[in-house]
Design an enzyme around this catalytic site. Structure first.
Site, PDB file in Angstrom:
ATOM      1  N   ALA A  35       0.948  -1.225   0.004  1.00 45.17           N
ATOM      2  CA  ALA A  35      -0.136   0.068  -0.280  1.00 45.17           C
ATOM      3  C   ALA A  35       0.438   1.206   0.055  1.00 45.17           C
ATOM      4  CB  ALA A  35      -0.952   0.039   1.405  1.00 45.17           C
ATOM      5  N   GLY A  36       2.183   1.237   1.076  1.00 47.01           N
ATOM      6  CA  GLY A  36       2.872   2.319   1.427  1.00 47.01           C
ATOM      7  C   GLY A  36       3.653   2.879  -0.299  1.00 47.01           C
ATOM      8  N   HIS A  82      -4.608 -18.086  10.324  1.00 41.07           N
ATOM      9  CA  HIS A  82      -4.177 -18.946   8.556  1.00 41.07           C
ATOM     10  C   HIS A  82      -4.092 -20.709   8.877  1.00 41.07           C
ATOM     11  CE1 HIS A  82      -2.895 -19.885   4.990  1.00 41.07           C
ATOM     12  NE2 HIS A  82      -2.864 -18.904   5.006  1.00 41.07           N
ATOM     13  N   SER A 124       1.645 -21.504   2.001  1.00 40.17           N
ATOM     14  CA  SER A 124       1.120 -21.343   1.540  1.00 40.17           C
ATOM     15  C   SER A 124      -0.039 -22.032   1.480  1.00 40.17           C
ATOM     16  CB  SER A 124       1.912 -21.162   0.200  1.00 40.17           C
ATOM     17  OG  SER A 124       0.098 -20.594  -0.589  1.00 40.17           O
ATOM     18  N   ARG A 156     -10.153 -19.527   5.420  1.00 43.43           N
ATOM     19  CA  ARG A 156      -9.415 -19.979   6.173  1.00 43.43           C
ATOM     20  C   ARG A 156     -10.457 -19.691   7.346  1.00 43.43           C
ATOM     21  NH1 ARG A 156      -5.124 -15.544   4.244  1.00 43.43           N
ATOM     22  NH2 ARG A 156      -3.997 -17.030   2.317  1.00 43.43           N
ATOM     23  N   GLU A 208      -3.554  -2.987   4.993  1.00 47.24           N
ATOM     24  CA  GLU A 208      -3.927  -3.789   6.094  1.00 47.24           C
ATOM     25  C   GLU A 208      -4.222  -2.390   7.191  1.00 47.24           C
ATOM     26  OE1 GLU A 208      -1.120  -6.392   7.213  1.00 47.24           O
ATOM     27  OE2 GLU A 208      -2.334  -7.759   9.196  1.00 47.24           O
ATOM     28  N   ARG A 225     -10.920 -12.803   5.788  1.00 45.28           N
ATOM     29  CA  ARG A 225     -10.181 -12.111   4.318  1.00 45.28           C
ATOM     30  C   ARG A 225      -9.961 -13.490   3.478  1.00 45.28           C
ATOM     31  NH1 ARG A 225      -6.072 -12.322   1.740  1.00 45.28           N
ATOM     32  NH2 ARG A 225      -4.187 -12.734   4.150  1.00 45.28           N
ATOM     33  N   LEU A 258      -3.124  -8.734  -1.300  1.00 41.71           N
ATOM     34  CA  LEU A 258      -1.937  -8.102  -2.184  1.00 41.71           C
ATOM     35  C   LEU A 258      -2.728  -7.253  -2.566  1.00 41.71           C
ATOM     36  CD1 LEU A 258      -0.072 -10.805  -2.815  1.00 41.71           C
ATOM     37  CD2 LEU A 258       0.635  -8.869  -1.309  1.00 41.71           C
TER      38      LEU A 258
END
Lengths: 642, 251
Positions: free
Chosen positions: A44-45, A266, A284, A330, A425, A435, A441
């Site tokens: 984001a930044g 997760h 993952s 999840r 986030e 989520r 992402l």
């Protein structure tokens, strides 16, 4: 506190378009007169800093690492969703929107999520143009895979390193702007507080982590892109330095915090194996595409997995959820793993693990195919556990991973403090109570590349912002606050460590309290207990924490102490939020509110709202406000993955 | 799980202006399931409880991807395990009674900040000199309109896997950053998106590399041997070709 979500009127599919048209613009020649602070250089930044500098704004970007390329977005493995429908399998913007709203258990805003789905396609194009090496099919087109909780293949990926490649793409765009002078980059600075002048965010105070200097930086708007607060639990899959400090300091200065108890656990992480452990490692979710989750049917069965025949195995996800099987979302996968372990059927030395077995996939596709898909993940697993998943099943257990809660923002991503924005986030906006995989992402880049530029233009174009410099008394005042707090953290350092506790001692204690009572399942009794215990831990921290060294130097213990101090305050928001939401939704399972099949039971009549918490003072309980959630385009249903 | 006893010799240095030296520490009952950095965590807790200054070291993700961690362990950058960052090195690679020597990544271009922490911003400046495709946000073409064969995509990904840790520099007798720079130049020269700027990119990134004080490759291959992501020195060859090409073709 007024909560105006500023959702544009009109049909869902036209909201973003009409909003962009109605938003004010800043003349290109005037943009260089505005300075914007961006805190954090994750997806984001970095994308926001680069994009705003490309438009001509002056950007000051800050990160606490030695380089902007290190932010924890880099560790995301699986992929990024986009409604491209390249696979012709029935995907669409509306379907991605619907899946995300449903996956979030109907606790997110329709308008925000729809916009996310709309811009998702542009993100892929942008990243490809930057040279992000996405996986390709033999004909040269982009490859897709299906990913946790989705029945279409819409996930784009770069091996098991998608986050790394997307972040390096954003970092390269940022580097280009640093080179051209559009962005001034400040590495190794930790944001200590935000500065409010005349009710607007006008800058930040940071600590230079090399010299210990307290520095003030002024601007016309401040963007917080500082990630999530999973490290409140001590053990999480977050990076060691991930923290809540920037968001929490903003909250104490008037920015409301939304849904702080919404924490994603997760399902596929490497189980905890010792007290010395510093963090947990995620495997993952893509592994669930080929791996089958099971435990022994009989809890007395302690045979090694290879010796347990098919008929004695319980593939509990496949039997309980025949249509989604191992690919349930999840929260569902995590809770079921916990349930099996609570029944005593957990495996491994601690009994807190379940098997994720690739045996059938290897038989079906061959070793080569499986290795090509998951080789790097298997390698990582073997390095950590000394066991090879090609030979024996992996052992996995849920771990804290992502926080859906965050600073409350309106449709423009602006917090309740004018001029203070939150992206990625760090805000609460798009994922509701859970989520979906490969959506973090997408959201980070949507906010940074495509949403914030409209919001910033509109803010500067519609408000008169008078000049402020960092010598303004407001900055001095905040600098003093920061300094006082640092001195307080160091108050015990001259007396030596005897009879004192270390920062990690306290962090582990608060982490355990939150995990046990505000983790995968919650109940009134446990939450009330945690609410009683937390102030005691906080008192212990301030009275007897020993932080070695001084403030005028590199002092990693001091950095850590400041972050833990903030977790100790913020933890109370998490617990209070979990306590006040007497329903189950997504990640938030209140044991008092379950269906007969132990699934999360929502209470839409009473809890179809965002819980928005306002800080009222150090010795006062926060005040909760509600932003009602209105569903005009989807009908909230009981989630079913059977 | 078993546990081992260790002697550590760790480089301690207050800052770049002061002189450093090795300090010796004894650690007992270290679980072999620990990661190397968790072992240093244990040492630091021990030092804190003794009222001593903990060892400063950079680290963050502890998953081998952020590139923040790194130290020279017994003379090898990131330690004895191949294709492994320091955070993913586990103590089962050591035996009880071992003496482990731990030093920072040393290079004239990496000033020491404290103990094992160094300043690697020179690598950022090499990227800033041209390690990107000059494309603004928006107005890009559909992702599928740029077809890229799997072989090319895979080669580009091999190069793009670099985590920017600086082990290549620390292990090179010439302190060269050519594996790092070559990896980025390769990624972008393999992909069609990077072609319009290839000449300028090779020239400016190489010029920045020189300016930072990094040396040149003399085919020692030490960088490839320690690279935690297995980046091949073929990327250096590709960079040299790109550089030569940009000189030959001129403006």
């Amino acid at each position: 506190m007024e909560l105006n979500s500023r959702i544009p009127s009109g049909p869902l599919a036209e909201k973003w378009d009409s909003h962009r048209f109605q938003s004010k613009l800043v003349n290109p020649a005037n943009r260089r007169k505005f300075r914007i602070i961006v805190v954090g250089t994750g997806l984001a930044g970095a994308s926001a800093a680069a994009t705003l500098a490309e438009l001509g704004y002056k950007v000051d970007a800050f990160c606490l690492h030695d380089s902007p390329r290190r932010a924890h977005s880099i560790a995301a493995q699986g992929g990024i969703n986009a409604a491209k429908n390249y696979q012709n399998d029935g995907d669409s913007v509306f379907r991605l929107f619907y899946d995300t709203i449903k996956g979030g258990d109907f606790r997110a805003r329709e308008a925000n999520v729809y916009r996310l789905a709309q811009v998702s396609t542009e993100i892929i194009d942008q990243c490809v143009a930057q040279g992000v090496p996405f996986a390709r099919e033999y004909g040269g087109t982009l490859a897709n895979r299906s990913f946790g909780g989705a029945q279409v293949s819409r996930t784009f990926y770069a091996r098991g390193q998608t986050g790394q490649q997307l972040l390096l793409g954003a970092y390269s765009a940022l580097s280009r702007q640093i080179n051209s002078g559009g962005v001034s980059m400040y590495n190794r600075r930790e944001m200590m507080d935000v500065v409010i002048v005349d009710g607007r965010a006008r800058g930040i105070v940071v600590r230079n982590m090399i010299t210990g200097a307290i520095e003030s930086h002024s601007a016309d708007a401040v963007l917080l892109c500082t990630g999530g607060y999973g490290n409140a639990y001590f053990l999480s899959t977050n990076a060691m330095a991930s923290n809540v400090t920037a968001a929490w300091r903003a909250c104490k200065r008037g920015a409301a915090f939304a849904n702080p108890s919404f924490v994603q656990i997760h399902p596929t992480c490497i189980p905890v194996h010792g007290d010395y452990q510093s963090k947990l490692t995620l495997m993952s979710e893509s592994l669930r595409n080929d791996g089958r989750v099971w435990v022994p049917k009989n809890k007395e069965d302690k045979r090694p997995p290879a010796q347990i025949p098919e008929e004695d195995r319980d593939y509990y996800l496949e039997s309980k959820y025949p249509s989604f099987g191992n690919l349930v979302p999840r929260d569902v996968a995590s809770r079921n793993a916990k349930e099996q372990c609570d029944l005593g059927k957990g495996v491994g030395s601690t009994g807190l693990a379940v098997y994720l077995d690739f045996g059938d996939a290897i038989k079906r596709d061959g070793e080569d195919v499986i290795l090509r898909k998951y080789g790097n993940l298997f390698q990582m697993y073997e390095k950590i556990t000394d066991s090879n998943p090609m030979v024996e099943p992996m052992m996995i257990y849920p771990a804290v991973h992502y926080t859906m809660g965050g600073l409350w923002v309106d449709y423009n991503l602006m917090t309740t403090v004018p001029g203070l924005f939150a992206l990625g986030e760090c805000n609460f906006s798009d994922h509701g109570a859970n989520r979906l995989g490969a959506s973090a992402l997408m959201q980070g880049l949507a906010d940074g590349y495509f949403v914030i530029s409209t919001s910033i233009g509109n803010y500067f174009g519609s408000e008169t912002i008078s000049p402020v410099s960092s010598t303004d008394p407001a900055f001095k005042e905040v600098e003093n606050d920061v300094d006082t707090r640092l001195q307080k953290l160091l108050q015990n350092s001259s007396g030596g460590p005897a009879g004192k506790v270390t920062v990690d001692d306290v962090h582990k204690e608060v982490g355990r309290l939150l995990w046990d009572n505000c983790g995968m399942s919650r109940n009134r009794q446990g939450l009330e207990h945690a609410l009683e215990e937390l102030p005691k831990i906080r008192d212990k921290f301030w009275s007897s924490v020993y932080v070695p060294g001084a403030g005028e130097d590199i002092n990693q213990s001091l950095e850590k102490a400041g972050r833990v101090a903030d977790f100790l305050e913020f933890g109370e928001f998490m617990i209070r939020d979990a306590l006040s939401r007497e329903e189950s939704c997504g990640c938030h399972l209140r044991e008092e509110s379950q269906t007969e099949e132990n699934e999360a039971l929502r209470d839409d009549d009473n809890y179809s709202h965002v819980s928005v918490w306002e800080f009222k003072g150090d010795d006062q309980a926060p005040e909760m406000h509600k932003e009602p959630l209105v569903f005009e385009n989807v009908t909230p249903s009981q989630r079913s993955y059977k | 799980m078993s546990s081992i006893d260790l002697t550590l010799k760790i480089w301690r240095q207050k800052n770049n202006d002061s002189l450093g030296d090795f300090e010796t520490y004894i650690l007992r009952d270290i679980s072999t399931d620990m990661s190397f950095l968790e072992m240093i965590d244990v040492l630091n807790e021990q030092l804190t409880r003794e009222g001593k200054d903990p060892v400063a070291f950079d680290h963050d993700c502890r998953e081998g991807i952020c590139g923040m961690c790194g130290a020279v362990v017994d003379g090898v950058a990131h330690g004895p395990d191949r294709e492994t960052t320091l955070c993913q090195l586990h103590m089962r690679k050591f035996k009880s009674g071992d003496t482990i020597v731990i030093e920072p990544f040393r290079s004239i271009a990496f000033p020491i900040k404290k103990d094992l922490m160094v300043d690697r911003s020179a690598l950022d400046r090499i990227i800033q000199a041209g390690g990107y495709v000059s494309v603004n946000t928006g107005g890009t073409v559909d992702g599928n309109s740029i077809p890229i064969g799997t072989e090319t995509a895979e080669l580009a990904m091999d190069a793009a896997a670099c985590i920017g840790c600086g082990a290549c520099v620390a292990s090179c007798p010439n302190s060269a950053a050519m594996l790092f720079t070559g990896a980025k130049i390769s990624q972008l020269s393999l992909l069609p998106q990077g072609l319009p700027e290839r000449k300028e990119r090779a020239r400016s990134m190489v010029a920045q590399m020189d300016k930072e004080g990094f040396g040149y490759c003399s085919n020692e291959k030490e960088c490839e041997a320690v690279c935690p992501k297995g980046i091949s020195i073929r990327n250096i060859a590709r960079m040299n070709r790109e550089f030569l090409r940009s000189l030959l073709l001129g403006e």
